[in-house]
Enzyme design. Structure first.
Site, mmCIF file in Angstrom:
data_model
loop_
_atom_site.group_PDB
_atom_site.id
_atom_site.type_symbol
_atom_site.label_atom_id
_atom_site.label_comp_id
_atom_site.label_asym_id
_atom_site.label_seq_id
_atom_site.Cartn_x
_atom_site.Cartn_y
_atom_site.Cartn_z
ATOM 1 N N LYS A 1 0.817 -1.218 0.000
ATOM 2 C CA LYS A 1 0.000 0.000 0.000
ATOM 3 C C LYS A 1 0.848 1.265 0.000
ATOM 4 C CE LYS A 1 -4.420 -1.717 1.328
ATOM 5 N NZ LYS A 1 -5.588 -1.730 2.145
ATOM 6 N N LYS B 1 -4.911 -9.264 -6.509
ATOM 7 C CA LYS B 1 -6.210 -9.542 -5.873
ATOM 8 C C LYS B 1 -7.237 -8.488 -6.279
ATOM 9 C CE LYS B 1 -6.327 -7.197 -1.463
ATOM 10 N NZ LYS B 1 -7.085 -7.083 -0.274
ATOM 11 N N LYS C 1 -10.685 -2.764 -3.989
ATOM 12 C CA LYS C 1 -11.459 -1.517 -4.149
ATOM 13 C C LYS C 1 -10.628 -0.436 -4.799
ATOM 14 C CE LYS C 1 -13.397 -1.926 0.424
ATOM 15 N NZ LYS C 1 -12.341 -1.870 1.439
HETATM 16 N N1 AQP Z 1 -9.846 -10.091 -3.385
HETATM 17 C C1 AQP Z 1 -10.230 -10.571 -2.211
HETATM 18 N N2 AQP Z 1 -10.521 -11.881 -2.066
HETATM 19 C C2 AQP Z 1 -10.943 -12.397 -0.873
HETATM 20 N N3 AQP Z 1 -11.126 -11.631 0.237
HETATM 21 C C3 AQP Z 1 -10.856 -10.307 0.114
HETATM 22 N N4 AQP Z 1 -10.932 -9.289 1.009
HETATM 23 C C4 AQP Z 1 -10.572 -8.133 0.407
HETATM 24 N N5 AQP Z 1 -10.248 -8.365 -0.875
HETATM 25 C C5 AQP Z 1 -10.408 -9.719 -1.089
HETATM 26 C C6 AQP Z 1 -11.361 -9.437 2.399
HETATM 27 O O1 AQP Z 1 -12.358 -8.455 2.661
HETATM 28 C C7 AQP Z 1 -12.248 -8.041 4.016
HETATM 29 C C8 AQP Z 1 -12.269 -6.546 4.137
HETATM 30 O O2 AQP Z 1 -11.229 -5.921 3.476
HETATM 31 P P1 AQP Z 1 -11.019 -4.355 3.696
HETATM 32 O O3 AQP Z 1 -12.074 -3.589 3.051
HETATM 33 O O4 AQP Z 1 -10.831 -4.051 5.125
HETATM 34 O O5 AQP Z 1 -9.655 -4.045 3.076
HETATM 35 P P2 AQP Z 1 -8.786 -4.702 2.018
HETATM 36 O O6 AQP Z 1 -8.463 -6.114 2.362
HETATM 37 O O7 AQP Z 1 -7.641 -3.795 1.914
HETATM 38 O O8 AQP Z 1 -9.750 -4.702 0.741
HETATM 39 P P3 AQP Z 1 -9.434 -4.090 -0.632
HETATM 40 O O9 AQP Z 1 -10.565 -4.259 -1.538
HETATM 41 O O10 AQP Z 1 -8.114 -4.594 -1.131
HETATM 42 O O11 AQP Z 1 -9.358 -2.558 -0.290
HETATM 43 P P4 AQP Z 1 -8.287 -1.512 -0.701
HETATM 44 O O12 AQP Z 1 -8.220 -1.573 -2.184
HETATM 45 O O13 AQP Z 1 -8.859 -0.234 -0.160
HETATM 46 O O14 AQP Z 1 -7.018 -1.920 -0.052
HETATM 47 C C9 AQP Z 1 -10.987 -8.673 4.587
HETATM 48 O O15 AQP Z 1 -11.367 -9.811 5.338
HETATM 49 C C10 AQP Z 1 -10.232 -9.115 3.364
HETATM 50 O O16 AQP Z 1 -9.455 -10.263 3.616
#
Ligand code: AQP
Length: 338
Positions: A119, A202, A205
């Site tokens: 990040k 992966k 968002k």
């Molecule tokens: N691609 C994924 N596959 C499976 N599980 C996922 N999670 C996120 N992306 C995937 C799970 O969703 C939960 C919440 O995640 P979060 O919103 O707290 O943050 P994150 O993991 O950082 O999600 P993003 O989409 O990748 O957000 P950004 O882009 O803002 O960093 C967690 O349980 C995570 O494992």
């Protein structure tokens, strides 16, 4: 050995639209765990502000996104009467325990966290201290409730190991068995849903390409378009799971289909193996729309009454604080705070 009550905690950041990865990797399991555990689910708004303001969007966007994520939880099947649903910043003990854990966690442990490296990227010196400290706050989110189980996607495994390390060190330092050694719950066939444009990344968002993810708020047409355009390779679908090895995009689409229909990868290949991707893509588009449209409809209905959603969060926070306060008080007592 202290017997801890079986308690679940998990959360998501209000940093944009939730997507199929969040849904299949975490939320589906959250809903199931309501049957077997005491469950607390939070919108982790204090985590959202660890990124640049341009990412979390500033005050009006934070407010809107927090209510949207809470509405998504309810629409996906989290029952606010059964689960404690709240936003993290309303329960001040999360931040208070995080400070104490900052003094327990070691720099070397945090320096190994891969999510910070991803990040922060190349501009590491400009990343917030909060982004670096994110896993410590996450440990506090979990341990302030003595949560024993945390259902998450595969990407959170390392952060949960750190949470266990913090609990173990605290218990050892003060010769207590006060914090539980929390178990990650990483289950299902889609614990890591990949980008539809690049099977090595992966689904996220923050990916600049909206075509890379299926948002819970996408229309049926958008879902069908994104799946139709999803990257695949030149070979058809194999008859056996072995044939998916080294073919990240094919593996991802088959895994998503399996998870959405609650069958195994082998079952999906029994049905589609030997055929072209188009048949799987058409069926997957129909399935994704059938699963996500009712969630989307319910979210729209809930958000028509934001006062109701906010009321759920206020009520949930009061119930969460009843659990958090004595654990915070005991932590301070163990450490000798007067
Ligand atoms: N691609 C994924 N596959 C499976 N599980 C996922 N999670 C996120 N992306 C995937 C799970 O969703 C939960 C919440 O995640 P979060 O919103 O707290 O943050 P994150 O993991 O950082 O999600 P993003 O989409 O990748 O957000 P950004 O882009 O803002 O960093 C967690 O349980 C995570 O494992």
């Amino acid at each position: 050995m202290t017997a801890f009550k079986q308690r679940v905690l998990s959360g998501m950041q209000p940093t944009g639209n939730l997507h199929l990865g969040n849904y299949l990797g975490a939320m589906v399991n959250w809903v199931k765990m309501q049957e077997t555990h005491e469950t607390l689910y939070c919108v982790v708004d204090l985590h959202a502000i660890t990124q640049a303001t341009s990412v979390w969007g500033g005050p009006a966007t934070l407010r809107k996104s927090t209510l949207e994520v809470a509405a998504a939880y309810i629409a996906a099947g989290i029952d606010p009467n059964r689960s404690i649903l709240f936003n993290q910043s309303r329960v001040h003990q999360h931040a208070e325990l995080a400070w104490i854990f900052n003094c327990v966690a070691r720099l070397g442990w945090l320096n190994r966290m891969t999510q910070f490296k991803e990040k922060a990227g190349k501009d590491r010196e400009n990343a917030s201290v909060g982004l670096y400290d994110y896993p410590v706050l996450m440990a506090a989110d979990i341990l302030i409730y003595h949560a024993t189980h945390v259902p998450v996607g595969d990407d959170q495994k390392q952060h949960l190991e750190l949470c266990r390390d913090i609990a173990i060190k605290f218990n050892n330092d003060f010769s207590v068995e006060f914090f539980p050694i929390t178990e990650p719950v990483i289950m299902g066939t889609a614990t890591r849903v990949m980008s539809l444009r690049d099977g090595t990344k992966k689904m996220s968002k923050s990916d600049p390409s909206d075509l890379s993810r299926i948002n819970l708020t996408d229309s049926a047409d958008d879902i069908a378009k994104k799946i139709r355009k999803a990257k695949t390779d030149a070979d058809g679908l194999p008859a056996e799971a072995e044939g998916l090895k080294g073919r990240a995009e094919a593996e991802n689409l088959v895994g998503i289909y399996a998870a959405l229909s609650d069958v195994t990868v082998a079952d999906v290949l029994k049905q589609f193996g030997g055929g072209q991707f188009s048949a799987l893509k058409n069926a997957l588009a129909d399935l994704a729309v059938a699963k996500l449209a009712p969630i989307n409809d319910k979210m729209v209905r809930l958000l028509a009454d934001p006062g109701y959603v906010e009321g759920v969060l206020v009520d949930g926070a009061a119930r969460a604080a009843v659990i958090a306060e004595p654990i915070m008080a005991e932590t301070k007592k163990i450490m000798g705070f007067v």
